[in-house]
Design an enzyme around this catalytic site. Structure first.
Site, short mmCIF file in Angstrom:
data_model
loop_
_atom_site.label_atom_id
_atom_site.label_comp_id
_atom_site.label_asym_id
_atom_site.label_seq_id
_atom_site.Cartn_x
_atom_site.Cartn_y
_atom_site.Cartn_z
N HIS A 47 19.31 -11.11 19.05
CA HIS A 47 20.77 -11.13 18.89
C HIS A 47 21.42 -12.15 19.83
O HIS A 47 22.20 -13.00 19.41
CB HIS A 47 21.37 -9.77 19.24
CG HIS A 47 20.89 -8.62 18.43
ND1 HIS A 47 21.30 -8.40 17.14
CD2 HIS A 47 20.09 -7.58 18.76
CE1 HIS A 47 20.77 -7.26 16.70
NE2 HIS A 47 20.03 -6.76 17.66
C1 BDR Z 1 23.81 -6.24 20.74
O1 BDR Z 1 23.69 -4.98 21.39
C2 BDR Z 1 22.70 -5.02 22.38
O2 BDR Z 1 21.80 -3.99 22.20
C3 BDR Z 1 22.05 -6.38 22.30
O3 BDR Z 1 21.76 -6.86 23.59
C4 BDR Z 1 23.04 -7.23 21.58
O4 BDR Z 1 23.92 -7.87 22.48
C5 BDR Z 1 23.32 -6.11 19.32
O5 BDR Z 1 24.10 -5.21 18.61
#
Ligand code: BDR
Ligand code: CA
Length: 311
Positions: free
Chosen positions: A238
């Protein structure tokens, strides 16, 4: 042209940590500071992860504390997606000798924005609490921040509720404030990040680079594969994808849309309303990533990790 000055605001987090390693391998940018926020785990953990990671890589970068609570109501318990400490089963040496900044995140943002004279960019890969507080304390930042690249939201769907992505869901009020600020920004949401996945071959290739940043990334990936085997999230990059938007824009396709955030709703709080059909007739305020080119992204990510200025 000199390197573009960045502050990375994060809730480190397994994929945040990989994004940080990659960031220190990007020639185009200079990371002026890492600011920590409550999110994947509580702020004392995220800031400690940032400090320990900086020490582990042999860096000398400003690491600051930040918000411990959302500006709106706290409506969640920490999930175990990133383990108890945020780094899964990876344990970094507790680098007590590495001093935190004397300033908190909003002050760090204010100071560096003033020093950089309109050139500062923010990579925001956790809840937007620190940025929202900074904008409330120092409204002049709206003219001083060149661009915000954020991981958060989704055109469709969610991973924390049926319609909300985690970073926005943790602090919808902060996200609403930041997204409506008028600062140029790019949203990298689940529509693209859920397609940005690494596999075992990638892990082995990254491990072969041999330096601390590469080995840390490979160990974090290994944790993610085991997590996925147990029914949890896959090795989704992500946060590194939000960095990619900033330095390797060809990884994705984008469209400009009007975006707002639902704040007060039992069912849809944290939902990013992305007006893809222009039903509200409002001017676009966010560049939204809509399509990923996975192989371009992976090649970029691996070369950035390889290039990390790590010991
Ligand atoms: C986001 O939430 C966190 O768990 C990850 O680091 C990312 O920034 C994804 O939904
Ligand atoms: Ca994150």
């Amino acid at each position: 042209m000199g390197r573009r000055p960045f502050i990375i605001d994060c809730d480190t987090g397994t994929d945040d940590a990989i994004a940080l390693v990659a960031a220190f391998g990007c020639e185009e940018i200079e990371v002026r500071a890492i600011t920590s926020v409550n999110g994947n785990v509580s702020e004392p953990y995220t800031s400690r992860n940032n400090r320990n990671l900086a020490a582990h890589l042999g860096l000398n970068v400003e690491v600051a504390h930040g918000a411990r609570h959302p500006i709106g109501p706290k409506r969640y318990d920490y999930s175990l997606t990133h383990g108890q400490t945020g780094l899964g089963d990876v344990i970094l040496r507790d680098a007590e000798e590495y001093a935190y900044s004397k300033d908190m995140a909003p002050e760090v943002i204010r100071r560096i924005a003033a020093e950089e004279n309109g050139n500062l960019e923010l990579l925001v890969v956790g809840p937007m609490t620190n940025i929202a507080i900074a904008l409330c304390l120092y409204p002049e930042l709206k003219e001083q921040i060149r661009h915000i690249w954020f991981m958060g939201g989704a055109i469709r769907g969610g991973n924390s509720s049926t319609s909300a992505e985690f970073n926005i869901w943790v602090d919808p009020n902060a996200a609403q404030l930041v997204i409506s600020s008028g600062i140029p920004m790019t949203m990298v949401g689940l529509d693209v990040t859920e397609k940005a996945v690494l596999n075992r071959e990638d892990e082995q290739e990254i491990r072969s680079y041999g330096h601390n940043g590469a080995l840390l990334s490979a160990d974090l990936l290994n944790y993610m594969f085991v997590r996925h085997g147990g029914g949890g999230e896959d090795a989704l990059m992500h946060d590194a994808l939000a960095l990619a938007a900033a330095v390797c824009p060809e990884c994705m396709e984008y469209h400009d849309y009007f975006v707002d955030v639902v704040c007060d709703s039992i069912y849809t709080a944290g939902h990013t309303v992305v007006d893809v059909r222009n039903r509200f007739g409002k001017e676009p305020n966010v560049q939204v990533a809509v399509e990923l080119k996975p192989e371009v992204f992976k090649t970029w990510l691996k070369s950035s990790i390889k290039n990390c200025k790590s010991i």
